[in-house]
Design a protein around this motif. Structure first.
Motif, PDB file in Angstrom:
ATOM      1  N   SER A  41       0.928  -1.204   0.059  1.00 23.33           N
ATOM      2  CA  SER A  41      -0.011  -0.005  -0.121  1.00 23.33           C
ATOM      3  C   SER A  41       1.049   1.204   0.035  1.00 23.33           C
ATOM      4  CB  SER A  41      -0.805   0.083   1.354  1.00 23.33           C
ATOM      5  OG  SER A  41      -0.128   0.002   2.513  1.00 23.33           O
ATOM      6  N   GLU A  42       0.441   2.338  -0.445  1.00 28.89           N
ATOM      7  CA  GLU A  42       1.178   3.429  -0.486  1.00 28.89           C
ATOM      8  C   GLU A  42       1.636   4.073   0.847  1.00 28.89           C
ATOM      9  OE1 GLU A  42      -0.151   8.112  -1.116  1.00 28.89           O
ATOM     10  OE2 GLU A  42      -0.261   6.867  -3.038  1.00 28.89           O
ATOM     11  N   ARG A  43       0.924   3.767   1.798  1.00 29.38           N
ATOM     12  CA  ARG A  43       1.337   4.256   3.267  1.00 29.38           C
ATOM     13  C   ARG A  43       2.566   3.422   3.692  1.00 29.38           C
ATOM     14  NH1 ARG A  43       0.100   2.512   8.356  1.00 29.38           N
ATOM     15  NH2 ARG A  43      -0.078   4.237  10.138  1.00 29.38           N
ATOM     16  N   ASP A  44       2.377   2.098   3.466  1.00 23.66           N
ATOM     17  CA  ASP A  44       3.468   1.205   4.019  1.00 23.66           C
ATOM     18  C   ASP A  44       4.747   1.448   2.978  1.00 23.66           C
ATOM     19  OD1 ASP A  44       2.017   0.028   5.957  1.00 23.66           O
ATOM     20  OD2 ASP A  44       1.255  -1.595   4.600  1.00 23.66           O
ATOM     21  N   ALA A  45       4.636   1.555   1.707  1.00 21.25           N
ATOM     22  CA  ALA A  45       5.781   1.702   0.905  1.00 21.25           C
ATOM     23  C   ALA A  45       6.413   3.109   1.392  1.00 21.25           C
ATOM     24  CB  ALA A  45       5.080   1.899  -0.378  1.00 21.25           C
ATOM     25  N   CYS A  46       5.754   4.030   1.450  1.00 19.71           N
ATOM     26  CA  CYS A  46       6.268   5.429   1.959  1.00 19.71           C
ATOM     27  C   CYS A  46       7.048   5.275   3.398  1.00 19.71           C
ATOM     28  CB  CYS A  46       5.230   6.695   2.133  1.00 19.71           C
ATOM     29  SG  CYS A  46       4.550   7.050   0.490  1.00 19.71           S
ATOM     30  N   LYS A  47       6.566   4.480   4.194  1.00 18.39           N
ATOM     31  CA  LYS A  47       7.062   4.291   5.428  1.00 18.39           C
ATOM     32  C   LYS A  47       8.579   3.599   5.449  1.00 18.39           C
ATOM     33  CE  LYS A  47       5.146   3.343   9.303  1.00 18.39           C
ATOM     34  NZ  LYS A  47       4.198   2.827  10.360  1.00 18.39           N
ATOM     35  N   THR A  48       8.505   2.724   4.635  1.00 22.31           N
ATOM     36  CA  THR A  48       9.788   1.673   4.312  1.00 22.31           C
ATOM     37  C   THR A  48      10.652   2.431   3.674  1.00 22.31           C
ATOM     38  OG1 THR A  48       8.317  -0.313   4.082  1.00 22.31           O
ATOM     39  CG2 THR A  48      10.400  -0.295   3.326  1.00 22.31           C
ATOM     40  N   ILE A  49      10.285   3.148   2.615  1.00 19.12           N
ATOM     41  CA  ILE A  49      11.338   3.887   1.696  1.00 19.12           C
ATOM     42  C   ILE A  49      12.190   5.094   2.511  1.00 19.12           C
ATOM     43  CG2 ILE A  49       9.998   5.260   0.519  1.00 19.12           C
ATOM     44  CD1 ILE A  49      13.157   3.641  -0.898  1.00 19.12           C
ATOM     45  N   VAL A  50      11.297   5.611   3.392  1.00 14.90           N
ATOM     46  CA  VAL A  50      11.720   6.763   4.301  1.00 14.90           C
ATOM     47  C   VAL A  50      12.623   6.228   5.219  1.00 14.90           C
ATOM     48  CG1 VAL A  50      11.162   8.648   5.849  1.00 14.90           C
ATOM     49  CG2 VAL A  50       9.796   8.269   3.610  1.00 14.90           C
ATOM     50  N   GLY A  51      12.288   4.945   5.809  1.00  9.83           N
ATOM     51  CA  GLY A  51      13.109   4.424   6.828  1.00  9.83           C
ATOM     52  C   GLY A  51      14.342   3.931   6.150  1.00  9.83           C
ATOM     53  N   LEU A  52      14.379   3.528   5.045  1.00  9.29           N
ATOM     54  CA  LEU A  52      15.793   3.184   4.383  1.00  9.29           C
ATOM     55  C   LEU A  52      16.718   4.341   3.919  1.00  9.29           C
ATOM     56  CD1 LEU A  52      14.260   0.549   1.699  1.00  9.29           C
ATOM     57  CD2 LEU A  52      15.628   0.160   3.883  1.00  9.29           C
ATOM     58  N   LEU A  53      16.152   5.511   3.558  1.00 13.42           N
ATOM     59  CA  LEU A  53      16.589   6.838   3.353  1.00 13.42           C
ATOM     60  C   LEU A  53      17.203   7.256   4.663  1.00 13.42           C
ATOM     61  CD1 LEU A  53      14.547   8.590   0.618  1.00 13.42           C
ATOM     62  CD2 LEU A  53      16.695   7.329   0.116  1.00 13.42           C
ATOM     63  N   ALA A  54      16.777   7.035   5.799  1.00  9.21           N
ATOM     64  CA  ALA A  54      17.127   7.590   7.073  1.00  9.21           C
ATOM     65  C   ALA A  54      18.269   6.611   7.519  1.00  9.21           C
ATOM     66  CB  ALA A  54      16.046   7.515   8.077  1.00  9.21           C
ATOM     67  N   LEU A  55      18.155   5.361   7.098  1.00  9.11           N
ATOM     68  CA  LEU A  55      19.502   4.518   7.627  1.00  9.11           C
ATOM     69  C   LEU A  55      20.517   4.960   6.567  1.00  9.11           C
ATOM     70  CD1 LEU A  55      17.932   1.075   7.631  1.00  9.11           C
ATOM     71  CD2 LEU A  55      18.911   2.294   9.550  1.00  9.11           C
ATOM     72  N   ALA A  56      20.389   5.238   5.391  1.00  5.03           N
ATOM     73  CA  ALA A  56      21.476   5.728   4.554  1.00  5.03           C
ATOM     74  C   ALA A  56      22.136   6.936   4.909  1.00  5.03           C
ATOM     75  CB  ALA A  56      20.944   5.801   2.961  1.00  5.03           C
ATOM     76  N   ALA A  57      21.063   7.782   5.339  1.00  4.09           N
ATOM     77  CA  ALA A  57      21.677   9.252   6.012  1.00  4.09           C
ATOM     78  C   ALA A  57      22.410   9.068   7.144  1.00  4.09           C
ATOM     79  CB  ALA A  57      20.396   9.943   6.114  1.00  4.09           C
ATOM     80  N   ASP A  58      22.356   8.047   7.942  1.00  2.00           N
ATOM     81  CA  ASP A  58      23.057   7.869   9.127  1.00  2.00           C
ATOM     82  C   ASP A  58      24.494   7.068   9.044  1.00  2.00           C
ATOM     83  OD1 ASP A  58      21.162   8.530  10.814  1.00  2.00           O
ATOM     84  OD2 ASP A  58      20.293   6.661  11.091  1.00  2.00           O
ATOM     85  N   GLY A  59      25.018   7.223   7.496  1.00  2.73           N
ATOM     86  CA  GLY A  59      25.994   6.500   7.242  1.00  2.73           C
ATOM     87  C   GLY A  59      26.329   5.330   6.702  1.00  2.73           C
ATOM     88  N   HIS A  60      25.163   4.509   6.398  1.00  2.00           N
ATOM     89  CA  HIS A  60      25.124   3.370   5.888  1.00  2.00           C
ATOM     90  C   HIS A  60      24.645   3.215   4.359  1.00  2.00           C
ATOM     91  CE1 HIS A  60      25.526   2.032  10.044  1.00  2.00           C
ATOM     92  NE2 HIS A  60      24.254   2.780  10.282  1.00  2.00           N
ATOM     93  N   GLU A  61      24.868   4.260   3.636  1.00  2.00           N
ATOM     94  CA  GLU A  61      24.165   4.585   2.118  1.00  2.00           C
ATOM     95  C   GLU A  61      24.958   3.236   1.113  1.00  2.00           C
ATOM     96  OE1 GLU A  61      25.047   7.187  -1.506  1.00  2.00           O
ATOM     97  OE2 GLU A  61      24.379   8.157   0.158  1.00  2.00           O
ATOM     98  N   ALA A  62      26.072   3.052   1.283  1.00  2.00           N
ATOM     99  CA  ALA A  62      26.832   1.953   0.477  1.00  2.00           C
ATOM    100  C   ALA A  62      26.484   0.579   0.881  1.00  2.00           C
ATOM    101  CB  ALA A  62      28.297   2.210   0.495  1.00  2.00           C
TER     102      ALA A  62
END
Length: 358
Positions: free
Chosen positions: A284-305
């Motif tokens: 669903s759009e809601r779950d997809a947004c929560k997941t991708i934003v969480g992934l981007l937050a992880l990447a921003a914490d220094g885990h992008e690669a």
């Protein structure tokens, strides 16, 4: 205009121009690579770079009918205000050839063709027109120019003796424009959109436009520096968006990600875009947004690669990412504190020691 050289930088076609300065007698030249059109900033930067590399100033500086230097709508020779100030700073007399009569400046125009021919031959001998970064291509241009200048070293000694002294400093090689950072951490400069750290939201900055980068100033402090964007491929608003600047706001309202006009510019790597497309298609759009934003937050914490590697493996396995599992996997390992035992000495030992010293 060097588009016909078909240079590629980091896998992307690199349409560009080369500003070339040349002395009419000796033939000494200096070249600077630019993106975009014939702007005054490009002219000023290229000219000043040449003069300071040369170590002197000629009496006259001649160009063709550049709109950045001359008011071509006027019947008489009329310099633009900024070009007149530039020439006055170096005490040079400005002149131009008549519009459409490039042969009047033939000693310089012919060198444009010789430079492009030399560059084309060098690229053929190199075996590839692809470069990993722009600096590598600029180094090639500098090497070719140095070879051409080596042929005129003797005549340059004669011509250099007639040059005037340089002023004490260069004049401004940038243009200043105001910009305000919106509540979405975005500011616009000449139609191009850039992101800014959330701490700058609502601030009015002074943006210095250079030929290849911009600097954002608050008072006397440079708070942000980014590569300058150019309008190409029909883009109305080119964008340079750093997802790290926007992730804090998205975490408070992840549902805004799906319909954000900046969404496609926020993915740091292609695998993140592919992951979003798979999430959006299967959840669903809601779950997809929560997941991708969480992934981007992880990447921003220094885990992008590292996260990108994990997402590539999940795509190969045709599995959707589990945000909780990836967060646990990428979380720093808890430190193990050593068990330190402190043994207190017997105080009677100090009495015995003092007794011995007495």
């Amino acid at each position: 205009v060097c588009d016909e050289l078909k240079v590629v930088i980091a896998g992307i076609a690199f349409p560009h121009r080369i500003y070339q300065f040349a002395l009419a007698h000796s033939g000494w030249r200096h070249a600077v690579v630019f993106e975009g059109g014939e702007s005054f900033i490009a002219l000023s930067t290229g000219l000043q770079s040449a003069l300071w590399r040369l170590g002197g100033v000629p009496e006259e500086h001649r160009t063709d009918s550049l709109s950045a230097a001359f008011n071509n709508l006027a019947e008489e020779l009329e310099l633009t205000r900024r070009y007149a100030a530039l020439c006055k700073h170096y005490e040079m007399r400005a002149s131009r050839c008549n519009p459409g009569q490039s042969q009047e400046n033939g000693s310089i125009e012919s060198r444009h063709d010789s430079l492009k021919t030399a560059l084309d031959q060098a690229l053929r001998l190199r075996g590839s027109r692809c470069f990993d970064e722009r600096a590598a291509y600029e180094a090639l241009v500098a090497t070719i120019v140095a070879r051409l200048n080596a042929r005129v070293a003797v005549r340059l000694v004669v011509e250099r003796a007639t040059l005037r002294a340089l002023p004490q400093r260069r004049t401004a090689e940038y243009e200043e424009v105001p910009a305000r950072v919106s509540k979405y951490a975005i500011f616009t400069v000449r139609g191009a959109q850039y992101s800014a750290p959330s701490q700058l939201v609502g601030q009015r900055m002074t943006v210095r436009l250079y030929t290849d980068h911009i600097e954002c100033w608050l008072g006397g402090t440079c708070v942000l520096e980014r590569a300058r964007l150019n309008h190409c491929d029909g883009q109305r608003h080119p964008r340079d968006i750093d997802y790290r600047h926007l992730i804090a706001a998205l975490r408070r309202k992840p549902g805004a990600f799906a319909r954000s006009v900046l969404r496609d510019a926020m993915f740091p790597r292609a695998v993140y875009r592919q992951t979003w497309e798979r999430l959006n298609a299967q959840l669903s759009e809601r779950d997809a947004c929560k997941t991708i934003v969480g992934l981007l937050a992880l990447a921003a914490d220094g885990h992008e690669a590292q996260l990108a590697t994990e997402l590539e493996q999940l795509i190969e396995l045709d599995q959707l990412p589990d945000l909780l599992a990836l967060t646990t996997l990428l979380a720093p390992r808890p430190g193990v504190l050593p068990d330190v035992k402190v043994e207190l000495p017997d105080l009677a030992g100090f009495d015995a020691l003092l007794g011995v010293r007495a």
